[in-house]
Scaffold this active site. Structure first.
Site, PDB file in Angstrom:
ATOM      1  N   ARG A  28       0.832  -1.202   0.000  1.00 20.01           N
ATOM      2  CA  ARG A  28       0.000   0.000   0.000  1.00 20.01           C
ATOM      3  C   ARG A  28       0.863   1.248   0.000  1.00 20.01           C
ATOM      4  NH1 ARG A  28      -4.335   2.283   4.511  1.00 20.01           N
ATOM      5  NH2 ARG A  28      -6.007   2.775   3.054  1.00 20.01           N
ATOM      6  N   TYR A  44      -3.880   5.019  -1.954  1.00 21.18           N
ATOM      7  CA  TYR A  44      -4.885   5.788  -1.222  1.00 21.18           C
ATOM      8  C   TYR A  44      -4.582   7.263  -1.422  1.00 21.18           C
ATOM      9  CZ  TYR A  44      -8.032   6.964   2.695  1.00 21.18           C
ATOM     10  OH  TYR A  44      -9.055   7.458   3.480  1.00 21.18           O
ATOM     11  N   ASP A  53     -13.983  -1.771   5.899  1.00 15.82           N
ATOM     12  CA  ASP A  53     -13.047  -0.824   6.511  1.00 15.82           C
ATOM     13  C   ASP A  53     -13.067  -0.922   8.036  1.00 15.82           C
ATOM     14  OD1 ASP A  53     -10.981   1.092   6.315  1.00 15.82           O
ATOM     15  OD2 ASP A  53     -12.374   2.721   6.764  1.00 15.82           O
ATOM     16  N   ASN A  85     -10.226   6.703  12.530  1.00 11.92           N
ATOM     17  CA  ASN A  85     -10.367   8.151  12.340  1.00 11.92           C
ATOM     18  C   ASN A  85     -11.794   8.611  12.073  1.00 11.92           C
ATOM     19  OD1 ASN A  85      -7.770   9.458  12.700  1.00 11.92           O
ATOM     20  ND2 ASN A  85      -7.088   8.271  10.940  1.00 11.92           N
TER      21      ASN A  85
END
Length: 296
Positions: A120, A153, A245, A250
């Site tokens: 990632r 991302y 997810d 957050n």
């Protein structure tokens, strides 16, 4: 240590939508427990503990068969908690790791044996410090030799600047969370059209139609996000993935009910054929290519 955001939902509902046999939650995380797997000193947020046992219990509760566990920034490039979860899964989980430029070939081989199938790259500035693109490119060239893909991302305003770099990467590129479109601008916005065009022009690019809770302006039941995801599912049915997810790092406005998130799936993939592709065929092809026929 006090976490910086809401804890995950303590009692998610049983979804009304029954996912197809062999369904994969293709984007979720494990955090800690901190006593066993300390969080990275350079992290930008401190999560709540979200260990593998709770992830696998949620998988079973929601009716899924497999997980793809993505290394999150709070653990940095220490993939120990990820590998521990993969080892405990009995082959029912695959991983997406974060690696450093100095990660050795032997370490990469160990991650591969554990079940890691991707790396990632995070470009969300509030979550990570900047990394030179050449460093990412060198990592990409090493991991694609193992058959891994690249997960990226970023946020929609950054796509235009990132596009030449993304297209220079080898192998399959999977974009997290629809490239974080501005939902308030609507699915006909120039930014979202730019992303659709990127996918239309490049068959190596896949997308996760995930995180309505993170993208929404209106809140549950996420009516404002559904048209974005449905557009991508219907336009690119062989290159879409879906994930919870969990445990939703957050999130500060509301914490989603994971059962309710599953119930969004038939709204973005309205036919059994699209649901099968989204939840079984596509993730199996990417993460378990050696397993025939999907299923559990």
């Amino acid at each position: 240590m006090t976490p910086d955001y809401l804890p995950f939902h303590p009692d998610p509902k049983k979804p009304a939508f029954k996912v197809p046999a062999g369904a994969v939650d293709a984007h979720c995380h494990v955090f800690g427990p901190e006593a066993d797997f300390p969080f990275a000193p350079e992290r930008k947020y401190t999560p709540v503990d979200a260990p593998k046992e709770q992830l696998f219990a949620l998988r079973d509760h929601l009716g899924f068969s497999r997980n793809v566990i993505v290394q999150a920034t709070c653990h940095g490039s220490d993939n120990s908690a990820l590998v521990d979860a993969l080892d405990a899964s009995g082959g029912a989980a695959r991983g997406v790791a974060v690696v450093r430029p100095d990660t050795s070939d032997e370490e990469l081989a160990d991650l591969d044996r554990a079940g890691v199938r991707g790396v990632r790259f995070n470009f969300v500035k509030r979550l990570v410090d900047a990394t030179p693109k050449e460093t990412y490119r060198e990592i990409a060239e090493r991991v694609v030799r193992l058959g891994w893909h690249i997960v990226v991302y970023f946020e929609a305003p950054d796509l235009e600047d990132l596009k030449p770099f993304l297209l220079s990467l080898p192998g399959i590129i999977v974009v997290d969370h629809m490239g974080r479109p501005d939902v308030a601008a609507g699915p006909q916005s120039a930014e979202f059209r730019n992303f659709r065009n990127l996918m239309a022009d490049n068959e190596r690019i896949w997308v996760k139609v995930s995180c309505p809770e993170r993208l929404t302006v209106a809140g549950p039941p996420y009516d404002d996000v559904v048209p974005f995801a449905r557009t991508l599912v219907e336009a690119f049915p062989e290159r879409v993935l879906w994930g919870t997810d969990w445990p939703h790092p957050n999130m500060k406005s509301h914490m989603p009910d994971d059962g309710a998130l599953v119930d969004v799936i038939p709204r973005i993939a309205p036919t059994p054929e699209l649901q099968q592709a989204l939840l079984v065929d596509n993730p199996m092809r990417l993460y378990w290519p050696d397993v025939r026929g999907g299923g559990s």
